[in-house]
Design an enzyme around this catalytic site. Structure first.
Site, short mmCIF file in Angstrom:
data_model
loop_
_atom_site.label_atom_id
_atom_site.label_comp_id
_atom_site.label_asym_id
_atom_site.label_seq_id
_atom_site.Cartn_x
_atom_site.Cartn_y
_atom_site.Cartn_z
N LYS A 136 -9.35 2.34 -2.40
CA LYS A 136 -9.67 1.71 -1.11
C LYS A 136 -11.08 2.10 -0.67
CE LYS A 136 -7.28 1.34 3.41
NZ LYS A 136 -6.03 1.80 4.09
N CYS A 156 -5.50 -3.10 2.01
CA CYS A 156 -5.43 -3.12 3.48
C CYS A 156 -6.79 -3.33 4.16
CB CYS A 156 -4.75 -1.84 3.96
SG CYS A 156 -3.99 -2.02 5.61
N GLU A 201 0.84 -1.20 0.00
CA GLU A 201 0.00 0.00 0.00
C GLU A 201 0.88 1.26 0.00
OE1 GLU A 201 -2.35 0.19 3.57
OE2 GLU A 201 -3.75 1.68 2.74
#
Lengths: 551, 551
Positions: A117, A154, A45
Site C-alpha cells: 500500500k 484501499c 484488505e
C-alpha cells in the site's frame, strides 16, 4: 479477444490476530471458488491478519506468525486459481517502519508476489503511519489468462482531488501508473461504514475506472472491530465507473463473476435483488450496522450475554432492541433501577418494553442504597443541600449495580448514552457511562428516535409513550433534559456541525455546545468504545486534549 | 572573523490554545533578551500555539487566530533582535494536510520567514500526520550579523540511523542540506521526558553537529500537557556535539550566550551549577517530573484542590506526597475508606502519613454502605457466596465516595494505580481506576518504592511500615497481592520487557503477563490520563485494540 475468466469475490469477516480462524475462512472460500471454476479470487484488505491492528503490530513476531499461514495458503491453493489476499508483511530494509500493508498474489507452485500500500491513512480512526512503511504502487500489475490487472489497496485510490481541486493527500500516486491496456482494476479495502460512505467510495472508484478505462472490483471487509464497523457492500463497476453489482451489506458473501473483454457479468443466478432494495432504506442499514457492531464485539471477546439498565426512556429502549437482535432476546437482561425521583410510569414502561421484547426483566430499586450512601456522604462531607452530588450519586449507584451484575454473570454491560449527550457531557462518568461498549454513542437524539420508529414499523415493540414522552434523567424532582440542554433538534444540529462537519460555531446553541464540548473532554477520554456510524465519532477517531484553553 | 552575537534561549511553558497567555510570555522574554543585548532569541517548538495539539487542529480558525498573535510579535519586537518562534501555520496549497508545524523568523520591519518541519512523528504519543503537512527543510537558513544558521524542528534531526544502520524513518532529510560554512545549528523541540531520554537527544544532536561541523542549540519546551511532560533541559554543544551547557529541568528559564567564531560561551555569571548536579539524581528528576505533571494538569484545567483515597499502602502514599508538592499540602485532602477487610494498622498508617505530610485527613468508613449495597445486590441477583462481585463492590464504593467529594468541592481526584497493576488489570474499573489523572500509572512497583525512599531521604514523611509491609488490596480476608500476582520484582521486569521494550515473552511470568495484558485492554481503554515517564506508557501513546485473539 482474450479468453473470459471467472472471478470470485470473497467478502469475509476476519478476526484480528486470529490467523488460524482467518486462514480457515480464506481456504474455504478458495476451495469454493475453485469448485465454481474461478481463476481469480479476491479477498479484502488485511484479510489474513484482520484489521485495524492499531498497535497490535508492536507485538514482536505476530506478522511472522501470520506469514506461516500465507505458506499454508500457498501449499493448499488448488491449481488454476490465483488468490489476491490482503495481509501484513515485513519491511526487510533497515530503513522505515517494520511492516507493509500488502496484498499477496498466490498461485500454486509459483512464487508469491507482494504489492505494498502506498497511501497510508492516518485520519480519524486510522493510524497506519505508526508501524507501516509506505510502498510504491507503480508496478502493481498481474496477468491472469492474458488479462492485465492493476491492484490497489484501499486508500491508494483516494488520492483524487475533490471538485475544488483539494485533497488531504499531497500527491496521487495513481497518476504515475501506466494506464494503457489494463483489463481490470482491483481495490481491496477495509473501509468503515457511515451514512453516505458509498457515495464517496463510488466517486474514487469511478475516477480510477475512468483513468484506466477499465472495469473495477472493489472488495470490502465486513464485520466489526471494537468501534469500527466494516459494512462489506463490495461492488463492481463498468469501465465508466458505473456500479453494476453490489454485494451484501453487513454479511459475508462469496459471489462469482465473469470478465469478458473488459466487461464484468454476474454468474449467480439468484442474485439477491431483495437485499439490493433494502439497502436503500437508511434506517434499516443503520440498524443492521449497529447489530453487527454489538454482535462482533461479543463474539470476538467471548461474551454470550448482555445486560443493560432500562430506564423507561428511549435510549435504553433502542439499545435493548439492538442487543436482542445481536445475541437473541433470550440472552439479554434489562434491569430497571428506580429511585425516588423516577416517575412511576418509567418503571411500567421499562417493564412493558422488556415484555414486548421478550427479554428477562429485573427490578432493582436503588432507593435503599441511595439513602444509605447519601446519609454517609452528607454526614462525612458536611453536605446539607441536595445538589449535583446526589444526582451523580444515583447514576453511579446504578453503574455500581450493573457492574456487580457484570462481574456476577460474565455478561456484557452496554452503555446507553447517545452522541448528543456525550457532546455536552450530559452523562455521568462512572455512572451511565459505565459499560464495555457504547452502541448508540454515535447517534444524535433524532437518530435514536428515528431508529425506534423504524423498529416499530417492523412490528410494535417499543411502547409509544417511550418515544413520545419528554426525555428526562430523573435524578431530581420533575427534572427534564430541556431544563439544562437546548432543544434536541438544535443540539443535534450543533453536534453534527461541530463534531461531524468540524464547522465553526455560528449561533447561540452552537457556541454553547462548543464550550461544553471543550469542558467535557475529560469525560469522553474515559468513555467506553463507541460504535462509529458517522463521518466523525467520539472515540479513538477523535483525539482531543483535555488541558487546553480557547478564549 | 565575524562579529560575536548574543543569543538568548527562552525555555518556556506554553499553554495549549491559550494564545494570549503564550504571546505575553513570548513578548516578555523577547523584551528581556533585547535588554540583555541579544540579537537572536530562540523559543521551543509550537511555543505560540502550545503542544501537542492532537485533534485540536480540527477546530476551524484556531491556527488563523494564533497567527494574529504572530502579527503582534512582529509589531512589538524591538529593533535589532531576531526571534525564532515555533507555531502552526496554514498550508495554502490545495493539496495536503491543512497546516504546517513551523518556525517563524521574526525581525522588526522585515518580512517574517517561515520554515516547515519535514519529519512528522507519528509514533507513541505523537500524531502529527493527521492535520500537518510535511515541509522541506533544505533551505532553512538564516543569517544573523553574518553568521549562517541552520534551523530544524524537533524530529527533523532524528533521521540518523542507529549503530546497526536502522531507522524508523525511510530517509534522513538532513543529508540533502548543504553543510558547508554553517556557523550554528538550531533545533527547536517539544520533546517529552523519560529516563535516559537525554542520551538519545545528545546522540542525534551530536550527529547533526558533526555533519555541519557547527555548534548546536537544542531548545526544548517545558511543562505538562495532559499525559505528556516536557522536561526543558535545553542544551548547547560545541561543533563536535559535546554538551557545554544545559538549562534547568522542569522549570522555565531565559539564558544568554555568545557565539564567537563557532564557539558558544555562557553569559550568565551565576550559572546554576547546583541544578546541574541535581540532574544526576534520577529519583529527584522523576519526582520533579511527576510534580510538574500534576501541577500543570491542575493549573491548565483550573483545579486548585486535590483529594485522593489513602489506603495505608505505598501507592497512595506516594501520590499524596506528589500532590502536596504540586499544589501545597494545604490544598490536598486524604480520605481513608476502610471496610471490614482492612487491617486496622492500615488506617493508623494512613492517618500518620497525612499527619506527617500535614494534609487534611478524613476518615470515611464504607462498612455501612458496603453492607447496604451488598445486601441489595445479593438479594436481587441471588448471590449467596462472597466473590469478586464483593471485592469490586468495595473498590467501586470508594470510587463513588471519592467522586461525590470531587463533585462537592470541585477538587481533582487522583487515581493511585501503578503501571504493574495496570498491565495485568489489577485495578478495578470504576473503582480505584476513578480519577481525573493517574500520576503514577507509568511507574512500576519498584519505582514507586524507590521514589518513596527518596522522599524519606529528604526527611521522613512516609511511615516506614507503609514501605515495608506486603502490598494488599484488602478486599477479602487476609488478601495479599502476591496471592494473585507474581512477585513484584518479576512482574515489574515483565512489564518493562513487554510494554516498554516490546519484547516477546520469554519466561513463565512474562507469558502470564502477556496474556493478562491482552485480556485487560478493555480496562485501560477507560483509564484516566496517565503521566508518561517511560519510553512507552499506557495511555494515548499505546493504542491497543480490545477485540483480538492471539493463539
Amino acid at each position: 479477444m482474450k479468453k473470459s475468466i471467472k472471478i470470485s469475490i470473497a467478502q469475509i469477516n476476519s478476526s484480528l490476530g486470529d490467523f488460524e480462524y482467518n486462514y480457515e475462512k480464506i481456504i474455504n472460500n478458495i476451495n469454493a471458488a475453485s469448485l465454481a471454476g474461478a481463476e481469480l479470487i479476491v479477498f479484502p484488505e488485511a484479510a489474513l491478519f484482520g484489521y485495524h491492528p492499531f498497535d497490535l503490530l508492536e507485538c514482536p513476531g505476530l506478522v511472522e506468525l501470520q506469514l506461516k499461514y500465507l505458506k499454508k495458503i500457498e501449499k493448499n491453493i488448488p491449481f488454476g486459481l490465483t488468490a489476491v489476499v490482503g495481509l501484513f508483511t515485513k519491511n526487510k530494509s533497515k530503513l522505515g517502519r517494520p511492516y507493509f500493508n500488502s496484498v499477496a498474489i498466490v498461485t500454486r507452485k509459483k512464487k508469491t508476489r507482494l504489492f505494498h500500500k502506498e497511501i497510508l491513512p492516518v485520519g480519524d480512526v486510522f493510524d497506519e503511519g505508526r508501524f507501516i512503511e509506505k510502498g510504491n504502487l507503480k508496478n502493481n500489475f498481474i496477468k491472469v489468462s492474458g488479462h492485465k490487472i492493476f491492484i490497489s489497496i484501499c486508500e491508494d485510490i483516494w488520492g483524487w482531488p475533490d471538485q475544488l481541486g483539494r485533497s488531504i493527500h499531497s500527491a496521487n500516486p495513481l497518476t504515475q501508473v501506466a494506464k494503457n491496456g489494463v483489463d481490470l482494476v482491483l481495490n481491496i479495502s477495509a473501509s468503515p461504514f457511515y451514512a453516505d460512505k458509498m457515495k464517496l467510495r463510488q466517486r474514487v472508484v469511478q475516477k480510477t475506472a475512468n483513468y484506466f478505462k477499465a472495469p473495477m472490483i472493489y472488495t470490502n471487509l465486513v464485520g466489526a472491530q471494537d468501534e469500527i464497523i466494516y459494512d462489506g457492500n463490495s461492488f463492481l463497476t463498468d469501465a465508466k465507473g458505473e456500479v453494476s453489482f453490489q454485494l451484501n451489506s453487513f454479511k459475508e458473501q462469496l459471489a462469482h463473476f465473469e470478465l469478458t473483454n473488459k466487461k464484468l457479468i454476474c454468474l449467480s443466478k439468484n442474485w439477491d435483488r431483495e437485499n439490493q432494495t433494502k439497502k436503500n432504506n437508511k434506517q434499516i442499514e443503520l440498524l443492521n450496522c449497529l447489530v453487527l457492531g454489538i454482535q462482533d464485539f461479543c463474539r470476538k471477546n467471548g461474551f454470550t450475554k448482555i445486560h443493560l439498565g432500562i430506564s423507561g426512556g428511549i435510549d435504553s429502549a433502542l439499545v435493548a432492541c439492538l442487543a436482542g437482535r445481536a445475541l437473541g432476546v433470550e440472552n439479554v437482561i434489562g434491569i430497571a433501577l428506580p429511585s425516588e425521583f423516577n416517575d412511576p410510569i418509567s418503571l411500567i414502561l421499562a417493564k412493558k418494553l422488556c415484555e414486548n421484547l421478550k427479554i428477562k426483566f429485573i427490578e432493582f430499586p436503588i432507593q435503599k442504597i441511595y439513602q444509605a450512601s447519601k446519609n454517609e456522604i452528607d454526614k462525612n462531607f458536611n453536605i446539607d443541600q441536595f445538589s449535583l452530588v446526589h444526582e451523580n450519586l444515583q447514576a453511579r449507584l446504578r453503574g455500581l449495580v450493573l457492574m456487580a451484575y457484570a462481574n456476577h454473570s460474565s455478561s456484557l454491560l452496554l452503555s446507553t448514552s447517545n452522541k448528543s449527550e456525550y457532546a455536552v457531557g450530559y452523562s455521568t462518568l462512572y455512572g451511565d457511562m459505565c459499560g464495555g461498549l457504547a452502541p448508540i454513542g454515535d447517534l444524535t437524539k433524532k437518530q435514536v428516535v428515528d431508529l425506534c420508529l423504524e423498529i416499530n414499523r417492523q412490528g410494535i415493540v417499543i411502547p409509544e409513550k417511550i418515544i413520545t414522552r419528554p426525555p428526562s434523567a430523573e435524578l431530581r424532582p420533575n427534572q427534564k433534559d430541556q431544563d439544562s440542554l437546548p432543544e434536541y433538534n438544535k443540539l443535534d444540529a450543533a453536534v453534527v456541525n461541530l463534531v461531524e462537519k468540524m464547522l465553526k460555531p455560528r449561533n447561540e446553541t452552537e457556541r454553547w455546545t462548543f464550550s461544553k464540548l471543550s469542558k467535557t473532554e475529560f469525560k469522553r477520554w474515559q468513555a467506553p468504545p463507541i460504535l462509529k456510524v458517522s463521518a466523525h465519532a467520539f472515540g479513538r477517531g477523535r483525539r482531543f486534549p483535555i488541558s487546553y484553553s480557547l478564549k
